[in-house]
Write a protein that holds these residues in place. Structure first.
Motif, PDB file in Angstrom:
ATOM      1  N   ASP A 175     -11.223 -11.254  13.181  1.00 46.25           N
ATOM      2  CA  ASP A 175     -11.673 -10.299  12.162  1.00 46.25           C
ATOM      3  C   ASP A 175     -10.738  -9.090  12.087  1.00 46.25           C
ATOM      4  OD1 ASP A 175     -13.799 -11.852  11.383  1.00 46.25           O
ATOM      5  OD2 ASP A 175     -15.281 -10.788  12.604  1.00 46.25           O
ATOM      6  N   GLU A 176     -10.267  -8.632  13.244  1.00 46.82           N
ATOM      7  CA  GLU A 176      -9.336  -7.499  13.243  1.00 46.82           C
ATOM      8  C   GLU A 176      -8.020  -7.878  12.575  1.00 46.82           C
ATOM      9  OE1 GLU A 176     -11.025  -5.227  17.245  1.00 46.82           O
ATOM     10  OE2 GLU A 176      -9.348  -6.628  17.420  1.00 46.82           O
ATOM     11  N   ILE A 177      -7.532  -9.066  12.851  1.00 46.76           N
ATOM     12  CA  ILE A 177      -6.303  -9.533  12.206  1.00 46.76           C
ATOM     13  C   ILE A 177      -6.480  -9.566  10.686  1.00 46.76           C
ATOM     14  CG2 ILE A 177      -4.845 -11.567  11.862  1.00 46.76           C
ATOM     15  CD1 ILE A 177      -5.135 -12.132  14.856  1.00 46.76           C
ATOM     16  N   ARG A 178      -7.590 -10.129  10.236  1.00 49.08           N
ATOM     17  CA  ARG A 178      -7.840 -10.221   8.789  1.00 49.08           C
ATOM     18  C   ARG A 178      -7.937  -8.828   8.147  1.00 49.08           C
ATOM     19  NH1 ARG A 178     -11.383 -14.430  10.444  1.00 49.08           N
ATOM     20  NH2 ARG A 178     -10.766 -16.463   9.573  1.00 49.08           N
ATOM     21  N   THR A 179      -8.738  -7.968   8.769  1.00 46.06           N
ATOM     22  CA  THR A 179      -9.005  -6.655   8.172  1.00 46.06           C
ATOM     23  C   THR A 179      -7.769  -5.768   8.212  1.00 46.06           C
ATOM     24  OG1 THR A 179     -11.326  -6.806   8.820  1.00 46.06           O
ATOM     25  CG2 THR A 179     -10.465  -4.619   8.288  1.00 46.06           C
ATOM     26  N   TRP A 180      -7.183  -5.617   9.380  1.00 47.05           N
ATOM     27  CA  TRP A 180      -6.048  -4.715   9.533  1.00 47.05           C
ATOM     28  C   TRP A 180      -4.801  -5.280   8.861  1.00 47.05           C
ATOM     29  CZ3 TRP A 180      -7.102  -3.936  15.486  1.00 47.05           C
ATOM     30  CH2 TRP A 180      -8.278  -3.191  15.633  1.00 47.05           C
ATOM     31  N   GLY A 181      -4.542  -6.565   9.078  1.00 45.91           N
ATOM     32  CA  GLY A 181      -3.376  -7.168   8.441  1.00 45.91           C
ATOM     33  C   GLY A 181      -3.503  -7.191   6.933  1.00 45.91           C
ATOM     34  N   GLY A 182      -4.697  -7.461   6.446  1.00 48.63           N
ATOM     35  CA  GLY A 182      -4.906  -7.480   5.003  1.00 48.63           C
ATOM     36  C   GLY A 182      -4.656  -6.124   4.365  1.00 48.63           C
ATOM     37  N   ALA A 183      -5.077  -5.050   5.050  1.00 44.45           N
ATOM     38  CA  ALA A 183      -4.861  -3.701   4.523  1.00 44.45           C
ATOM     39  C   ALA A 183      -3.372  -3.357   4.473  1.00 44.45           C
ATOM     40  CB  ALA A 183      -5.618  -2.685   5.380  1.00 44.45           C
ATOM     41  N   LEU A 184      -2.632  -3.749   5.496  1.00 40.92           N
ATOM     42  CA  LEU A 184      -1.190  -3.498   5.497  1.00 40.92           C
ATOM     43  C   LEU A 184      -0.496  -4.286   4.394  1.00 40.92           C
ATOM     44  CD1 LEU A 184      -0.618  -3.593   9.353  1.00 40.92           C
ATOM     45  CD2 LEU A 184      -0.183  -1.610   7.904  1.00 40.92           C
ATOM     46  N   LEU A 185      -0.861  -5.546   4.251  1.00 39.77           N
ATOM     47  CA  LEU A 185      -0.205  -6.396   3.264  1.00 39.77           C
ATOM     48  C   LEU A 185      -0.613  -6.060   1.832  1.00 39.77           C
ATOM     49  CD1 LEU A 185      -0.308  -9.778   5.200  1.00 39.77           C
ATOM     50  CD2 LEU A 185       1.757  -8.555   4.445  1.00 39.77           C
ATOM     51  N   ALA A 186      -1.637  -5.249   1.684  1.00 34.69           N
ATOM     52  CA  ALA A 186      -2.018  -4.802   0.342  1.00 34.69           C
ATOM     53  C   ALA A 186      -1.068  -3.734  -0.181  1.00 34.69           C
ATOM     54  CB  ALA A 186      -3.451  -4.266   0.352  1.00 34.69           C
ATOM     55  N   GLN A 187      -0.200  -3.210   0.695  1.00 34.38           N
ATOM     56  CA  GLN A 187       0.736  -2.163   0.301  1.00 34.38           C
ATOM     57  C   GLN A 187       2.055  -2.798  -0.135  1.00 34.38           C
ATOM     58  OE1 GLN A 187      -0.397   0.930   0.177  1.00 34.38           O
ATOM     59  NE2 GLN A 187      -2.335   0.198   1.042  1.00 34.38           N
ATOM     60  N   PRO A 188       2.448  -2.634  -1.377  1.00 30.52           N
ATOM     61  CA  PRO A 188       3.673  -3.283  -1.859  1.00 30.52           C
ATOM     62  C   PRO A 188       4.950  -2.723  -1.256  1.00 30.52           C
ATOM     63  CG  PRO A 188       2.759  -1.833  -3.547  1.00 30.52           C
ATOM     64  CD  PRO A 188       1.743  -1.903  -2.458  1.00 30.52           C
ATOM     65  N   TYR A 189       4.876  -1.570  -0.564  1.00 31.76           N
ATOM     66  CA  TYR A 189       6.091  -0.928  -0.052  1.00 31.76           C
ATOM     67  C   TYR A 189       6.701  -1.678   1.133  1.00 31.76           C
ATOM     68  CZ  TYR A 189       9.236   3.005   0.880  1.00 31.76           C
ATOM     69  OH  TYR A 189      10.344   3.810   1.046  1.00 31.76           O
ATOM     70  N   PHE A 190       5.884  -2.393   1.904  1.00 32.59           N
ATOM     71  CA  PHE A 190       6.395  -3.062   3.104  1.00 32.59           C
ATOM     72  C   PHE A 190       7.362  -4.181   2.733  1.00 32.59           C
ATOM     73  CE2 PHE A 190       2.457  -1.240   4.878  1.00 32.59           C
ATOM     74  CZ  PHE A 190       2.990  -0.588   5.986  1.00 32.59           C
ATOM     75  N   CYS A 191       8.450  -4.307   3.526  1.00 33.04           N
ATOM     76  CA  CYS A 191       9.468  -5.325   3.251  1.00 33.04           C
ATOM     77  C   CYS A 191       9.390  -6.511   4.200  1.00 33.04           C
ATOM     78  CB  CYS A 191      10.861  -4.706   3.313  1.00 33.04           C
ATOM     79  SG  CYS A 191      11.369  -4.140   4.961  1.00 33.04           S
TER      80      CYS A 191
END
Length: 355
Positions: A300-316
């Protein structure tokens, strides 16, 4: 037997026993496996490894970065010649998604990205060819541990340059051109005085090593593992990207993301994101971490935290610490990572290059 099986079969065994990344490629590398796979298959006597050291040892950056134990991965034997294989043009979608120390023989199965530690050139070229043929993109470390990059005065540009120069005549240009190599990982934790003789690394020195990298490989982005806040106040000309790898003790994720995005944009730097999945979970995860008193992330932590990071288009790119066969094979963890991979593949493509 297929190409990856012939060249890298023993690496799969190695990776189960001792991870090969460093942060370790956001943090430094590991000497235990955390999963019980500690038996190495017999292998030929390795070549001289005195100058070939994977990424940095354990350290705890004052900015709160996760500390990782030192790496002990042996160097593989010389791989067979692969020049007879037909050429291939890789196809890349989204942004690179994967862990440190991903065994090359499973490139492309569950991940389309990885952090690659420093090994000798024979293995380097074989790894890169495996990545190309599996549409995997790698962040490449060519210097190894900071203990080989410093002296009694702190960071040594001369020592760093000497390590890079060991690879300067290796032709990696085609892997840069087709995007197999995402960036050159030039340094780990410049903000941690314990790594550099009691001092932090001057920002001017960071740009200087980035400049030297570009003198050798002009089209290869340069990335450093430190949050962009440490880099503020200096006008970088050659450094391309910083790193923000989240773990539970960093506090509220939304504030962490907002701060790092703001700092990266103010410095004009690209930003690599990720999770410290093996040591960065909350106490509620119930999964023991690699270090005493720490916990691995729950599904659940992977889904929630990773999903929030990947929602940001700035990350490469999205890189995790680190591959562990037992942990990554858990059905719940495997399913959560599969969901993040889909998000990474749907993410807008971003080069890890400064604005």
């Amino acid at each position: 037997m297929g190409f990856n099986q012939r060249v890298f079969g023993w690496l799969f065994i190695c990776a189960g026993a001792a991870a090969c990344g460093g942060s370790g490629p956001a943090q430094t590398l590991v000497g235990d496996n955390g999963g019980g796979d500690t038996t190495l298959a017999p292998s030929p006597a390795p070549p001289d490894t005195s100058g070939e050291v994977p990424p940095p040892p354990d350290s705890t950056p004052p900015s709160g970065g996760d500390s990782l134990p030192p790496d002990s991965t042996p160097i593989p034997p010389e791989p067979p010649d692969t020049s007879a294989q037909p050429p291939i043009i890789p196809v890349h979608v989204g942004i690179p998604f994967g862990p440190y120390a991903l065994p090359p023989e499973i490139y492309g199965q569950d991940f389309n990205g990885a952090y690659r530690p420093r090994w000798n050139d024979r293995v380097l070229l074989a790894d890169l060819e495996s990545a190309r043929r599996s549409n995997t993109r790698v962040l490449l470390n060519l210097t190894g541990s900071e203990r080989y990059l410093s002296d009694e005065k702190g960071f040594s540009f001369a020592k760093w340059k000497a390590r890079v120069d060991q690879h300067r005549n290796t032709d990696i240009s085609s892997y840069i051109a087709d995007g197999t190599i995402v960036a050159h990982f030039i340094m780990d934790e410049p903000d941690d005085p314990s790594n550099w003789g009691g001092k932090t690394v001057p920002l001017a020195d960071i740009d200087a090593i980035a400049k030297y990298s570009k003198e050798l490989w002009p089209n290869l982005p340069t990335v450093i593992r430190v949050t962009p806040g440490f880099l503020k106040g200096y006008h970088f000309q050659y450094l391309d990207g910083a790193w923000a790898q989240y773990l539970d003790r960093f506090g509220p994720l939304d504030a962490y993301i907002a701060t790092n995005l703001r700092d990266a944009q103010e410095t004009g730097l690209a930003l690599v994101g990720g999770l410290s999945v093996l040591n960065g979970g909350s106490k509620n995860s119930g999964i023991p971490g690699r270090k005493s008193g720490k916990f691995a992330m729950s599904a659940d932590e992977i889904r929630t935290w990773g999903g929030a990071l990947l929602a940001q288009p700035y990350f490469c790119a999205f890189i995790m610490w680190e591959y562990d066969k037992a942990y990554f094979s858990r059905p719940d963890i495997h399913a959560a990572l599969a969901e993040l991979k889909q998000k990474a593949e749907a993410h807008p493509q971003q080069a890890c290059r400064r604005a």
